[in-house]
Each structure stands twice: as structure tokens, then as C-alpha cells.
Write a protein that holds these residues in place. Structure first.
Motif, PDB file in Angstrom:
ATOM      1  N   ALA A 270      19.251 -11.188 -18.520  1.00  0.00           N
ATOM      2  CA  ALA A 270      20.570 -11.295 -17.913  1.00  0.00           C
ATOM      3  C   ALA A 270      20.451 -11.973 -16.552  1.00  0.00           C
ATOM      4  N   VAL A 271      21.495 -12.655 -16.189  1.00  0.00           N
ATOM      5  CA  VAL A 271      21.584 -13.323 -14.891  1.00  0.00           C
ATOM      6  C   VAL A 271      22.705 -12.630 -14.116  1.00  0.00           C
ATOM      7  N   PHE A 272      22.410 -12.249 -12.879  1.00  0.00           N
ATOM      8  CA  PHE A 272      23.392 -11.558 -12.057  1.00  0.00           C
ATOM      9  C   PHE A 272      23.928 -12.527 -11.012  1.00  0.00           C
ATOM     10  N   VAL A 273      25.258 -12.633 -10.936  1.00  0.00           N
ATOM     11  CA  VAL A 273      25.900 -13.546 -10.001  1.00  0.00           C
ATOM     12  C   VAL A 273      26.940 -12.760  -9.233  1.00  0.00           C
ATOM     13  N   GLY A 274      26.877 -12.810  -7.908  1.00  0.00           N
ATOM     14  CA  GLY A 274      27.832 -12.077  -7.095  1.00  0.00           C
ATOM     15  C   GLY A 274      28.622 -12.998  -6.204  1.00  0.00           C
ATOM     16  N   GLY A 275      29.811 -12.546  -5.869  1.00  0.00           N
ATOM     17  CA  GLY A 275      30.663 -13.280  -4.946  1.00  0.00           C
ATOM     18  C   GLY A 275      32.095 -12.871  -5.125  1.00  0.00           C
ATOM     19  N   ALA A 276      32.890 -13.059  -4.098  1.00  0.00           N
ATOM     20  CA  ALA A 276      34.323 -12.755  -4.128  1.00  0.00           C
ATOM     21  C   ALA A 276      34.592 -11.323  -4.546  1.00  0.00           C
TER      22      ALA A 276
ATOM     23  N   VAL B 238      27.517 -10.227 -14.859  1.00  0.00           N
ATOM     24  CA  VAL B 238      26.267 -10.157 -15.596  1.00  0.00           C
ATOM     25  C   VAL B 238      26.390 -11.171 -16.738  1.00  0.00           C
ATOM     26  N   ILE B 239      25.619 -12.256 -16.628  1.00  0.00           N
ATOM     27  CA  ILE B 239      25.701 -13.359 -17.582  1.00  0.00           C
ATOM     28  C   ILE B 239      24.523 -13.256 -18.552  1.00  0.00           C
TER      29      ILE B 239
ATOM     30  N   ARG C  58      28.710 -10.844 -19.629  1.00  0.00           N
ATOM     31  CA  ARG C  58      28.445  -9.664 -20.448  1.00  0.00           C
ATOM     32  C   ARG C  58      29.550  -8.621 -20.345  1.00  0.00           C
ATOM     33  N   TYR C  59      30.205  -8.544 -19.207  1.00  0.00           N
ATOM     34  CA  TYR C  59      31.281  -7.581 -18.977  1.00  0.00           C
ATOM     35  C   TYR C  59      32.476  -8.333 -18.422  1.00  0.00           C
ATOM     36  N   PRO C  60      33.669  -7.776 -18.610  1.00  0.00           N
ATOM     37  CA  PRO C  60      34.810  -8.371 -17.913  1.00  0.00           C
ATOM     38  C   PRO C  60      34.550  -8.331 -16.403  1.00  0.00           C
TER      39      PRO C  60
END
Length: 168
Positions: free
Chosen positions: A1-7, A12-13, A21-23
Motif C-alpha cells: 500500500a502507498v500512503f498519501v497525506g494532505g488536505a 491508502v492507495i 483502498r478506502y473512501p
């Protein structure tokens, strides 16, 4: 999984498909600009240097399990020890807070300005940049008191790395 944060969201991609992966709303409340998350025992632990909270999310569902307020901006990465179940966050004002990473329950807070790292045996090693002596100290991971502190003479505080022997 790739974790991307912001805003204010943590996504979780799935690496093979690129699908979220999740809404996005499932992880709403995550820090606005989280640093690299810490993945441990089915949890995603994140914090943000601009926020005063450490968050624990369930990796399987994306649901936030807990949030812990360290009362100041955090500095550096979170560090955890899987055998102890402890995660540690350092703050910019010279404190380190330890909590149980499954629940976010506070264990202790100690006025130590520096960078934490765990040894394989579970001792918490901290650089101490609070004085010109450049000390390194060992703290009890569950209760916080100091075990030892030799002076290294390194100005601005040393950056300890704990050696872990390979398993097997």
C-alpha cells in the motif's frame, strides 16, 4: 500500500492498481501534512509537525482508533517497539511522550529535547541537545526515568542509532 497525506486526509492507495483502498472520508481528521506514517501491528500511526496530535488508524478498515495530544508540535519521526507496544513522539519544545500504540494511552512524558530510538531490547535511547555537553541517555520505555547519561561532547546533540542484530 502507498500512503498519501494532505488536505486533512490520509489516503491508502493499492500499489498494484492505483485505487484508493478506502473512501477519502474514512480517514478524515488525519493531519494536514503527515510525514511518513509508521506501520506496525495492523495500525497506521501518523503525526504532523504542525499539529499537536498523534493518530492511530486501523490498517484494515481505515477507521481512526485513537488520537493523543502531545500539546506541542512534534519533531522527527515516530518510533515504536513492537515487543513493548510503545510508540514515542518528540516535541519541538523539548519533551518526549510515550504511549501504547494500540490504544493511544499515555504512559509518560519527560522533559528531554532530542531524538528517540529504540534498541532491540526495548531501551529508549535519546540524544540530549538541551545542553552543550551533547549527552546521550537511556530511558525506561514504560515509565520514563533515566537509566544512564554519559556526555559525548558533541555540540547540538548527537544523533544516536541503535544497532540491531539480524534475526535467524
Amino acid at each position: 500500500a502507498v500512503f498519501v497525506g494532505g488536505a486533512g486526509k490520509l489516503h491508502v492507495i493499492t500499489a498494484s492498481t492505483g485505487l484508493d483502498r478506502y473512501p477519502a472520508s474514512a480517514l478524515t481528521g488525519a493531519p494536514a501534512v503527515p510525514p511518513a506514517p509508521l506501520l506496525i501491528d495492523g495500525l497506521v500511526l501518523v503525526h504532523n509537525g504542525l499539529s499537536t496530535f498523534v493518530h492511530g488508524y486501523d490498517l484494515a478498515t481505515g477507521a481512526r482508533k485513537w488520537a493523543y495530544n502531545v500539546f506541542n508540535a512534534t519533531s522527527g519521526p515516530l518510533v515504536a517497539h513492537p515487543d513493548l507496544g510503545v510508540v514515542v513522539a518528540a516535541t519541538v519544545d523539548g519533551f518526549v511522550d510515550a504511549m501504547l500504540y494500540k490504544t493511544g494511552q499515555r504512559l509518560w512524558s519527560n522533559g528531554v529535547k532530542g531524538r528517540p530510538v529504540f534498541t532491540a531490547a526495548g531501551t529508549l535511547i535519546m540524544s540530549d541537545s538541551s545542553d552543550s555537553g551533547g549527552g546521550v541517555m537511556a530511558l525506561d520505555a514504560y515509565t520514563g526515568p533515566r537509566h544512564w547519561r554519559p556526555s559525548t561532547g558533541i555540540q547540538g546533540g548527537p544523533h544516536p542509532v541503535a544497532h540491531r542484530r539480524p534475526q535467524g
